[in-house]
Design an enzyme around this catalytic site. Sequence first.
Site, PDB file in Angstrom:
ATOM      1  CB  SER A   5      -0.926  -0.014   1.223  1.00 61.30           C
ATOM      2  OG  SER A   5      -0.191  -0.224   2.399  1.00 61.30           O
ATOM      3  CD  GLU A   7       1.287   7.694   5.310  1.00 60.87           C
ATOM      4  OE1 GLU A   7       1.090   6.639   5.943  1.00 60.87           O
ATOM      5  OE2 GLU A   7       1.889   8.672   5.781  1.00 60.87           O
ATOM      6  CB  ALA A  41      -3.913  18.113  14.292  1.00 64.82           C
ATOM      7  NE  ARG A  97      -1.447  11.888  20.655  1.00 62.65           N
ATOM      8  CZ  ARG A  97      -0.365  12.055  21.382  1.00 62.65           C
ATOM      9  NH1 ARG A  97      -0.397  11.815  22.674  1.00 62.65           N
ATOM     10  NH2 ARG A  97       0.772  12.442  20.827  1.00 62.65           N
ATOM     11  N   GLY A  98      -2.827  11.774  16.458  1.00 67.50           N
ATOM     12  CA  GLY A  98      -2.263  12.984  15.863  1.00 67.50           C
ATOM     13  C   GLY A  98      -1.464  13.766  16.884  1.00 67.50           C
ATOM     14  CG  ASP A  99       1.964  14.330  17.149  1.00 72.10           C
ATOM     15  OD1 ASP A  99       1.882  13.844  18.298  1.00 72.10           O
ATOM     16  OD2 ASP A  99       2.484  13.752  16.187  1.00 72.10           O
ATOM     17  CB  ALA A 113      -5.299   6.304  18.552  1.00 75.70           C
ATOM     18  CE1 TYR A 135       4.259   6.183  16.317  1.00 80.26           C
ATOM     19  CE2 TYR A 135       2.469   5.008  17.396  1.00 80.26           C
ATOM     20  CZ  TYR A 135       2.915   6.044  16.595  1.00 80.26           C
ATOM     21  OH  TYR A 135       2.014   6.921  16.055  1.00 80.26           O
ATOM     22  CE  LYS A 155      -2.704   2.478  18.729  1.00 84.17           C
ATOM     23  NZ  LYS A 155      -1.735   3.532  18.369  1.00 84.17           N
ATOM     24  CD  GLN A 166       6.809   7.007  12.536  1.00 92.16           C
ATOM     25  OE1 GLN A 166       6.851   6.961  11.302  1.00 92.16           O
ATOM     26  NE2 GLN A 166       6.173   7.948  13.202  1.00 92.16           N
ATOM     27  CG  PHE A 206      10.603  13.348   7.810  1.00 86.17           C
ATOM     28  CD1 PHE A 206      10.170  14.659   7.931  1.00 86.17           C
ATOM     29  CD2 PHE A 206      10.361  12.678   6.615  1.00 86.17           C
ATOM     30  CE1 PHE A 206       9.530  15.307   6.881  1.00 86.17           C
ATOM     31  CE2 PHE A 206       9.728  13.310   5.562  1.00 86.17           C
ATOM     32  CZ  PHE A 206       9.310  14.620   5.696  1.00 86.17           C
ATOM     33  CG  HIS A 256       1.560   1.801   4.687  1.00 84.81           C
ATOM     34  ND1 HIS A 256       0.365   1.930   4.013  1.00 84.81           N
ATOM     35  CD2 HIS A 256       1.831   3.045   5.187  1.00 84.81           C
ATOM     36  CE1 HIS A 256      -0.075   3.182   4.096  1.00 84.81           C
ATOM     37  NE2 HIS A 256       0.803   3.872   4.807  1.00 84.81           N
TER      38      HIS A 256
HETATM   39  P1  FAD Z   1      -1.976   6.867  20.581  1.00 82.33           P
HETATM   40  O1  FAD Z   1      -2.095   5.439  20.257  1.00 82.33           O
HETATM   41  O2  FAD Z   1      -3.128   7.546  21.210  1.00 82.33           O
HETATM   42  O3  FAD Z   1      -0.687   7.014  21.529  1.00 82.33           O
HETATM   43  C1  FAD Z   1      -0.081   8.279  21.734  1.00 82.33           C
HETATM   44  C2  FAD Z   1       0.789   8.252  22.988  1.00 82.33           C
HETATM   45  O4  FAD Z   1      -0.047   8.181  24.132  1.00 82.33           O
HETATM   46  C3  FAD Z   1       1.728   7.037  23.094  1.00 82.33           C
HETATM   47  O5  FAD Z   1       2.894   7.462  23.729  1.00 82.33           O
HETATM   48  C4  FAD Z   1       0.956   6.066  23.988  1.00 82.33           C
HETATM   49  O6  FAD Z   1       1.817   5.185  24.686  1.00 82.33           O
HETATM   50  C5  FAD Z   1       0.256   7.047  24.912  1.00 82.33           C
HETATM   51  N1  FAD Z   1      -1.031   6.527  25.434  1.00 82.33           N
HETATM   52  C6  FAD Z   1      -2.001   5.906  24.745  1.00 82.33           C
HETATM   53  N2  FAD Z   1      -3.053   5.617  25.557  1.00 82.33           N
HETATM   54  C7  FAD Z   1      -2.734   6.103  26.788  1.00 82.33           C
HETATM   55  C8  FAD Z   1      -3.408   6.123  28.048  1.00 82.33           C
HETATM   56  N3  FAD Z   1      -4.635   5.602  28.193  1.00 82.33           N
HETATM   57  N4  FAD Z   1      -2.779   6.708  29.092  1.00 82.33           N
HETATM   58  C9  FAD Z   1      -1.533   7.255  28.961  1.00 82.33           C
HETATM   59  N5  FAD Z   1      -0.855   7.252  27.781  1.00 82.33           N
HETATM   60  C10 FAD Z   1      -1.448   6.686  26.712  1.00 82.33           C
HETATM   61  N6  FAD Z   1      -0.003  12.154  12.394  1.00 82.33           N
HETATM   62  C11 FAD Z   1      -0.787  13.082  11.813  1.00 82.33           C
HETATM   63  O7  FAD Z   1      -0.948  14.178  12.356  1.00 82.33           O
HETATM   64  N7  FAD Z   1      -1.394  12.843  10.609  1.00 82.33           N
HETATM   65  C12 FAD Z   1      -1.293  11.653   9.980  1.00 82.33           C
HETATM   66  O8  FAD Z   1      -1.863  11.456   8.910  1.00 82.33           O
HETATM   67  C13 FAD Z   1      -0.486  10.635  10.578  1.00 82.33           C
HETATM   68  N8  FAD Z   1      -0.346   9.420  10.010  1.00 82.33           N
HETATM   69  C14 FAD Z   1       0.341   8.427  10.666  1.00 82.33           C
HETATM   70  C15 FAD Z   1       0.375   7.147  10.127  1.00 82.33           C
HETATM   71  C16 FAD Z   1       1.023   6.108  10.794  1.00 82.33           C
HETATM   72  C17 FAD Z   1       1.016   4.733  10.195  1.00 82.33           C
HETATM   73  C18 FAD Z   1       1.696   6.367  12.026  1.00 82.33           C
HETATM   74  C19 FAD Z   1       2.424   5.262  12.735  1.00 82.33           C
HETATM   75  C20 FAD Z   1       1.685   7.646  12.557  1.00 82.33           C
HETATM   76  C21 FAD Z   1       1.002   8.694  11.906  1.00 82.33           C
HETATM   77  N9  FAD Z   1       0.928   9.982  12.434  1.00 82.33           N
HETATM   78  C22 FAD Z   1       0.153  10.942  11.819  1.00 82.33           C
HETATM   79  C23 FAD Z   1       1.649  10.319  13.656  1.00 82.33           C
HETATM   80  C24 FAD Z   1       0.804  10.124  14.917  1.00 82.33           C
HETATM   81  O9  FAD Z   1      -0.331  10.950  14.874  1.00 82.33           O
HETATM   82  C25 FAD Z   1       1.679  10.477  16.107  1.00 82.33           C
HETATM   83  O10 FAD Z   1       2.705   9.539  16.258  1.00 82.33           O
HETATM   84  C26 FAD Z   1       0.926  10.686  17.410  1.00 82.33           C
HETATM   85  O11 FAD Z   1       1.837  11.274  18.350  1.00 82.33           O
HETATM   86  C27 FAD Z   1       0.421   9.411  18.042  1.00 82.33           C
HETATM   87  O12 FAD Z   1      -0.667   8.922  17.396  1.00 82.33           O
HETATM   88  P2  FAD Z   1      -1.242   7.459  17.794  1.00 82.33           P
HETATM   89  O13 FAD Z   1      -2.489   7.291  17.054  1.00 82.33           O
HETATM   90  O14 FAD Z   1      -0.210   6.428  17.662  1.00 82.33           O
HETATM   91  O15 FAD Z   1      -1.559   7.752  19.346  1.00 82.33           O
END
Ligand code: FAD
Length: 274
Positions: A5, A7, A41, A97-99, A113, A135, A155, A166, A206, A256
């Site tokens: 796939s 991106e 975001a 979740r995003g940043d 997320a 990750y 999740k 990642q 990056f 991917h």
């Molecule tokens: P989560 O799974 O929510 O985790 C985020 C952090 O919070 C981790 O450190 C986790 O350990 C911690 N955590 C989770 N749950 C809890 C809890 N209950 N209590 C305490 N801590 C917790 N970013 C963008 O902005 N746009 C994109 O299109 C984008 N695409 C991506 C595609 C892929 C395949 C990947 C791997 C990343 C992408 N990202 C993107 C980056 C991503 O948004 C960031 O890495 C973000 O910081 C984390 O997102 P996540 O969904 O992994 O978060």
Amino acid sequence: MTPISFEFYPPKSDEQRAQLDRAAKRLGAHAPEYVSCTFGAGGSTLSYTSETVRHLHQQHGFDAAPHLSCVGGTREEIRELLRLYRAIGCRRIVALRGDLPSGMGHPGDLRYAAELVELIRADHGDHFRIEVGAYPETHPQADSAVADLRHFKTKVDAGADAAITQYFYNADAYFRFVDDTRALGVDVPIVPGIMPISNYAQLRRFSEACGAEIPRWMDKRLQGFGDDAKAVREFAADAVAALCRRLVAGGAPALHFYTLNLARPTEAVLQRLG
Ligand code: FAD
């Protein structure tokens, strides 16, 4: 054959749109299972992602999946986007979740997320196939590697069908991550995210931002090529293709590719993989 796939990111100018079309056309010849489109975001990029997904689907015939990040958004905004994606025919979502961009105050209604995955399942049942992020080298904000693994499992338990990692250049980190998650009872496919390399300075930037390690041997070699772009391309394509071969031989279910809307670096890897 291992499914692949691609991106892409949403273009914002005519020049970028033409670049995406060129890349999509060339990479489409490699018959990807689906393509995905990233999401930034904070407002304006929302519409760029949905427009790009629609374009990739309607003009290029791809099964196109939007990335959807929940940070900064309200539940209602997220629900509205989900309805839009459903209306334009999407069957997959990459849920993140995003940043938050620095300076953006409001964290939004959902913190992680896992909560987004729950919301998608609650509103749309099994309509969408949901991919989440993983990750192998640990998320940079995680309290610890073990906590990060536990949160990853939460999740998946919330309803994710698969994960995309990642990018990384150390295959052992991936295999270890897969083993650790299997030991926790996670059984969804974990697809390696592959970053082909075209520009060393950009890769360094990056990698610092997202916590991906460039192994010393690669870093030194890439640095040593200086401005010799051809040498960088050749070395990088060989190294990334070798990584892909090892991952597939070790059981990776698919690959991917982070294309950055460029066909050539990804094609160079695919050509080496035959
Ligand atoms: P989560 O799974 O929510 O985790 C985020 C952090 O919070 C981790 O450190 C986790 O350990 C911690 N955590 C989770 N749950 C809890 C809890 N209950 N209590 C305490 N801590 C917790 N970013 C963008 O902005 N746009 C994109 O299109 C984008 N695409 C991506 C595609 C892929 C395949 C990947 C791997 C990343 C992408 N990202 C993107 C980056 C991503 O948004 C960031 O890495 C973000 O910081 C984390 O997102 P996540 O969904 O992994 O978060």
